[in-house]
Design a protein around this motif. Structure first.
Motif, mmCIF file in Angstrom:
data_model
loop_
_atom_site.group_PDB
_atom_site.id
_atom_site.type_symbol
_atom_site.label_atom_id
_atom_site.label_comp_id
_atom_site.label_asym_id
_atom_site.label_seq_id
_atom_site.Cartn_x
_atom_site.Cartn_y
_atom_site.Cartn_z
ATOM 1 N N GLN A 1 0.832 -1.206 0.000
ATOM 2 C CA GLN A 1 0.000 0.000 0.000
ATOM 3 C C GLN A 1 0.863 1.250 0.000
ATOM 4 N N PHE B 1 2.327 1.507 -3.626
ATOM 5 C CA PHE B 1 1.473 1.669 -4.804
ATOM 6 C C PHE B 1 0.208 2.498 -4.574
ATOM 7 N N VAL B 2 -0.320 2.499 -3.351
ATOM 8 C CA VAL B 2 -1.587 3.199 -3.099
ATOM 9 C C VAL B 2 -1.345 4.590 -2.514
ATOM 10 N N ARG C 1 -5.603 0.072 -7.887
ATOM 11 C CA ARG C 1 -4.467 -0.266 -7.030
ATOM 12 C C ARG C 1 -4.931 -0.920 -5.726
ATOM 13 N N THR C 2 -5.997 -0.348 -5.138
ATOM 14 C CA THR C 2 -6.527 -0.868 -3.883
ATOM 15 C C THR C 2 -6.956 -2.321 -4.030
#
Lengths: 226, 60
Positions: free
Chosen positions: A24, A27-28, A199-200
């Motif tokens: 996360q 990427f998030v 992404r999530t």
């Protein structure tokens, strides 16, 4: 029995949660921080000047990101406790539980906890319009419960009527619909919101597959010490 | 006496212990997720804000 259960849940949840938290952050979080520039008004979508797609983002924040890691590990430990409860229940009824079959459990967990609610209540980037949070939470819990029951019926019953019922459980929350805002007032570019949702879900799937695998693995490993 | 012993053995039978353990685990897990993902108390919400968004929980 109890220590076997607790040990495997804590190990699996902590390791999968740590990996989920790091994924996360990688990427998030950049998408979230980018969206917050719009949410806070520092950037204005469709303002006088076009905005760069690569703004300068705040860097690593030890407190904020550290708390995120801890809360992700706690969340996945919660998932692991529920997952192992169901795994041990299924094992008592003849299912084989190990790291390999755990992969399938992980996918089922992802579908139950992320994909099913996210199918109608899409993961929200900060700064989007949304209905009352209490109503959305009720819908979220109901959808997760319905999807979980449906997947259990599909996996562990051999009855056409119950399979049909599981389809109803899977579809009903989305036919009824989730609480929606009265109007759209999102100030974050749709490109960011779409990337955030994708992404999530991607990170959620990776983390859940690992969680299922670890849960099955530690469950078998701890059996030797039981 | 015999029936009492029988009842005691029954109440501690492995399958019942397994079931109670699983039930306890499921409740504990649900409580954890409610705490990290859903309780709206201000301090909890601030600390868990990014995680709630990144995990797809309804946040605000």
């Amino acid at each position: 029995m109890f220590s076997r259960f607790l040990t495997s849940a804590l190990f699996a949840g902590a390791v999968a949660g740590l990996i989920a938290g790091l994924l996360q952050l990688a990427f998030v979080q950049p998408v979230l921080l980018h969206a917050e520039l719009y949410e806070s008004g520092q950037l204005l979508h469709f303002g006088a000047d076009p905005n760069s797609t690569q703004p300068v983002l705040p860097g690593f924040n030890a407190v904020r990101d550290g708390l995120s890691l801890i809360f992700t590990m706690l969340t996945y430990t919660g998932y692991a406790l529920i997952l192992l409860a169901l795994m041990s229940f299924a094992e008592d009824r003849g299912a084989s539980i190990d790291g390999r079959t755990g992969l399938i459990w992980g996918i089922a967990g992802f579908v139950t906890f992320h994909l099913a609610p996210g199918f109608t209540l899409a993961p929200e980037v900060p700064g989007v319009a949304a209905a009352d949070v209490g109503a959305r939470q009720v819908w979220w819990f109901a959808t997760v419960a319905a999807a979980g029951i449906a997947l259990w019926l599909i996996a562990f019953t051999h009855n056409w009527l119950l399979w049909a019922l599981s389809v109803v459980f899977l579809a009903a929350p989305h036919i009824i619909g989730a609480p929606e805002p009265e109007s759209f007032s999102g100030i974050v570019p749709p490109e960011l919101a779409a990337l955030f949702a994708a992404r999530t879900l991607g990170v959620g799937m990776a983390a859940w597959v690992l969680l299922g695998c670890f849960a099955g693995f530690f469950w078998q490993r701890e059996a030797a010490h039981d | 006496m015999t029936s009492l012993n029988h009842a005691q053995i029954q109440s501690n039978s492995p399958s019942r212990v397994r079931l109670l353990t699983a039930l306890f685990g499921a409740v504990l897990g649900l409580a954890l997720i409610t705490l990290t993902g859903h309780v709206q108390a201000s301090a909890l919400h601030s600390a868990a804000h990014d995680v709630r968004h990144a995990t797809g929980f309804p946040c605000h």
